[in-house]
Design a protein around this motif. Structure first.
Motif, short mmCIF file in Angstrom:
data_model
loop_
_atom_site.label_atom_id
_atom_site.label_comp_id
_atom_site.label_asym_id
_atom_site.label_seq_id
_atom_site.Cartn_x
_atom_site.Cartn_y
_atom_site.Cartn_z
N ILE A 158 0.85 -1.19 0.00
CA ILE A 158 0.00 0.00 0.00
C ILE A 158 0.89 1.25 0.00
O ILE A 158 1.69 1.44 0.91
CB ILE A 158 -0.92 0.05 1.25
N GLU A 161 0.22 5.03 0.17
CA GLU A 161 -0.75 6.10 0.40
C GLU A 161 -0.12 7.09 1.36
O GLU A 161 0.10 6.76 2.53
CB GLU A 161 -2.05 5.54 0.97
N ASP A 219 -1.24 9.76 2.81
CA ASP A 219 -2.11 10.21 3.91
C ASP A 219 -2.20 9.08 4.93
O ASP A 219 -2.82 8.04 4.68
CB ASP A 219 -3.49 10.56 3.36
N SER A 220 -1.58 9.26 6.09
CA SER A 220 -1.50 8.18 7.08
C SER A 220 -2.88 7.73 7.57
O SER A 220 -3.09 6.55 7.81
CB SER A 220 -0.62 8.59 8.27
N SER A 256 -4.35 5.68 4.76
CA SER A 256 -3.59 4.44 4.69
C SER A 256 -4.07 3.46 5.76
O SER A 256 -4.28 2.27 5.49
CB SER A 256 -2.10 4.72 4.85
N TRP A 257 -4.25 3.96 6.97
CA TRP A 257 -4.71 3.11 8.08
C TRP A 257 -6.09 2.54 7.78
O TRP A 257 -6.33 1.34 7.97
CB TRP A 257 -4.73 3.92 9.38
N CYS A 276 -5.81 -0.15 5.12
CA CYS A 276 -5.22 -1.37 5.66
C CYS A 276 -6.22 -2.14 6.53
O CYS A 276 -6.31 -3.36 6.43
CB CYS A 276 -3.96 -1.05 6.45
N PRO A 292 1.90 -1.34 4.34
CA PRO A 292 2.09 0.06 3.90
C PRO A 292 3.57 0.40 3.78
O PRO A 292 4.41 -0.12 4.52
CB PRO A 292 1.43 0.87 5.02
N SER A 318 -1.60 5.59 -4.45
CA SER A 318 -2.21 6.87 -4.76
C SER A 318 -1.25 7.65 -5.65
O SER A 318 -0.11 7.90 -5.27
CB SER A 318 -2.46 7.68 -3.48
#
Length: 119
Positions: free
Chosen positions: A6, A8, A10-11, A14-15, A18, A30, A51
């Motif tokens: 992954i 991404e 933007d944390s 992303s979370w 996931c 990630p 992304s």
């Protein structure tokens, strides 16, 4: 369990991605874009989700590296983009990656993964 890389930035997103993928039975991993090709090859990954800006997907160092590296050339890729320009598919050639346009539903992400992996 199928592994998904992954990418991404933007944390928070992303979370969420996931967690949704874990709930669907996948193992999301990630990472930063700079590490994605090597990580995808090492795991080995079953797919990569990234992304990227639609206007520059084909110019993206990550996308180019994935397609040029023999270890990841055939890796299924799902690109998430904030730009709704569907012509990006044509610019990517005969076998474009799967595209998700922001905003997207997490269920749509899971459905896209299932589709590209044939699950």
């Amino acid at each position: 369990m199928k592994k998904l890389v992954i990418v991404e930035p933007d944390s928070g997103l992303s979370w969420l991605m996931c967690e949704s993928l874990r709930g669907a039975g996948y193992e999301p991993v990630p990472c930063a874009a700079e590490q994605a090709v090597a990580l995808a090859a090492e795991l080995p990954a079953d797919a990569l989700i990234a992304s990227l800006m639609a206007a520059s997907v084909e110019q993206s160092p990550l996308y180019r590296a994935l397609r040029e590296d023999p270890r990841t050339k055939a890796l299924p890729v799902i690109i998430i983009t904030g730009r709704g320009d569907r012509t990006v598919r044509r610019r990517l050639g005969e076998t474009p990656p799967h595209l998700l346009f922001k905003p997207f539903e997490l269920e749509g992400l899971v459905a896209a993964v299932k589709q590209v992996l044939g699950d």
